[in-house]
Design an enzyme around this catalytic site. Sequence first.
Site, short mmCIF file in Angstrom:
data_model
loop_
_atom_site.label_atom_id
_atom_site.label_comp_id
_atom_site.label_asym_id
_atom_site.label_seq_id
_atom_site.Cartn_x
_atom_site.Cartn_y
_atom_site.Cartn_z
N ASP B 6 0.86 -1.19 0.00
CA ASP B 6 0.00 0.00 0.00
C ASP B 6 0.89 1.24 0.00
OD1 ASP B 6 -1.95 1.88 0.28
OD2 ASP B 6 -2.60 1.27 2.28
N ASP B 101 -2.94 2.53 -6.03
CA ASP B 101 -1.86 2.60 -5.05
C ASP B 101 -1.75 1.35 -4.16
OD1 ASP B 101 -4.17 3.01 -3.65
OD2 ASP B 101 -3.46 4.73 -2.52
N GLU B 102 -2.35 0.25 -4.58
CA GLU B 102 -2.27 -0.98 -3.80
C GLU B 102 -2.11 -2.17 -4.73
OE1 GLU B 102 -5.25 -0.91 -0.11
OE2 GLU B 102 -6.14 -0.24 -1.98
#
Lengths: 87, 455
Positions: B6, B101-102
């Site tokens: 993350d 974003d993960e």
Amino acid sequence: MFESLDDPIDVLTVFVDGAMRPLRFRWQGRVVPVRQVTGQWNRRDGQSVYRHFAVQGPRDDSYELCYDTRSACWRLNRAWTLPGGTP
Amino acid sequence: MILLVDMDAFFASVEQQLHPHLRGRAVIVCGDKDRRGVVTAASYEARPFGVRAGMPMREARRLCPHAEYVEGNPRKYVEKSLELLEIFLTVTPDVEPFSVDEAFLDLSRLGARGDTYEAATHVARGLQQRIAEEHGLGASIGIGPNKLIAKMASGVEKPRGLTVMDEERFRGVFWPQPVQALWGVGEKSAAAFARLGITTVGDLARAPEPLLEQHFGVVGPHLQQAAWGRDRTPVVPYHEGVDPKSMGHEVTLPEDSRDAAFLEGTLLRLADQVARRLRGDGFAARTLTLKLRDFRFRTITRQRALPVAVDDHVSIFEVARALWREHWKGEPVRLIGVSASALEKKGEGEQIELFARDERRSALQEALDQVRDRLGEASVVPAGSLAYRRALGHVPFGAAQRTDADAPGKGDARVQRRATRDRLAGRSGYDDGAERSAPDPTQLKPRLDKRRPAP
């Protein structure tokens, strides 16, 4: 603060190992040397491809330049202006 | 062993990395900073002032007036996300980009080099180091025996945290926490659990299963398993692709509006965007949802199931407008959105019937798509949406975003990469860059209960 712009600019560019790199650009009558390219990314719209560059000027001033690969024209998209004046 | 990487304050960190003068300063990424809207992302320097993603900009400016307000740029973040994906793929081919974003990494294929807690920790440290050295960014990583635990572990320590959890530690950490801490439990579910006297994750784990089934259907027992840290959802590698469950667009208006013509023009524009994405990915939708948020921040969503799947803006607009006329009571509107779900691959089921029935509309749509593919998204727009565009001070031919209409084929790395880019861009939830609408962080980082894969 960042200023959003869309100003046409002239850019002196070098091509090295198949990659392009802006060296300096003329904006509002001034020539701004590019001290460092800090990042780049592409954007597409229809068949047009736009190449974006985040660059630093000589005094920690910061810009985002955009090259339209179709028209071979450059534009200045954003500039970070130092407090109290132009970059 | 599963890792969830993350990225810490991703959008703000990318801006800081691209623009060195922003490093060490409070940075707030937003839509058009001259318009209102909400905070898309806040750097860690801004967070001590109470600024959070999703907060109205006016509130953020009050809390942190000295922050640098930066207009977000989804393409920039998607490109960075793809560069990070390249790093993940050097570790394992089993990488599932979960959002911009993960990403989940399944290390089980690595055997002793990755499928123990010690080995996975070593891999995770290596990833954090590479991400920092090569991109100047921070990442927090959760390690667990399944996606659920990895995901929840990644949020335990931030920024640049590394948290390893087995099922036992999971229970130790999360059982005392409010039930809403569980991945998959949102605000409404938490309220429903509270009515049954279930307030913590531990309460949910120990609740009688028939009671949960009675009140929540199949989801109840599934969430109970999650409360025990059990999850069998597989990591779906990016090259295998995952069909989307829904597609939607929403926009925060320049100012609260009760102008029906303007609001319907906005709906038309949103319907057009949704339709374009549906067709670009080869889908049609059987369910349409209208979302409205009023000036008091009260949000309603209303949906309608359709007898046939649709993928054209006229059909979508007609349904959205009908919902709108039925449910809008005349109060000033702050945000408006349209989304499509119950997606079907084009050519399956009744879709064939639909297209056979309406060949002229289909041919027109195809021709318009070809024009947009060539000249850009704003080259042809529904006339009814122009009032909306003018209100944003937007010049139609200055538009920016392209939805790739090429149907991605599996197995072609270049095409797949492009498809991944488009998926990530879609998940980033931004409206057209050119529309300069404020991105809604509830879409940028969708609520976990909405993203939770079906059991």
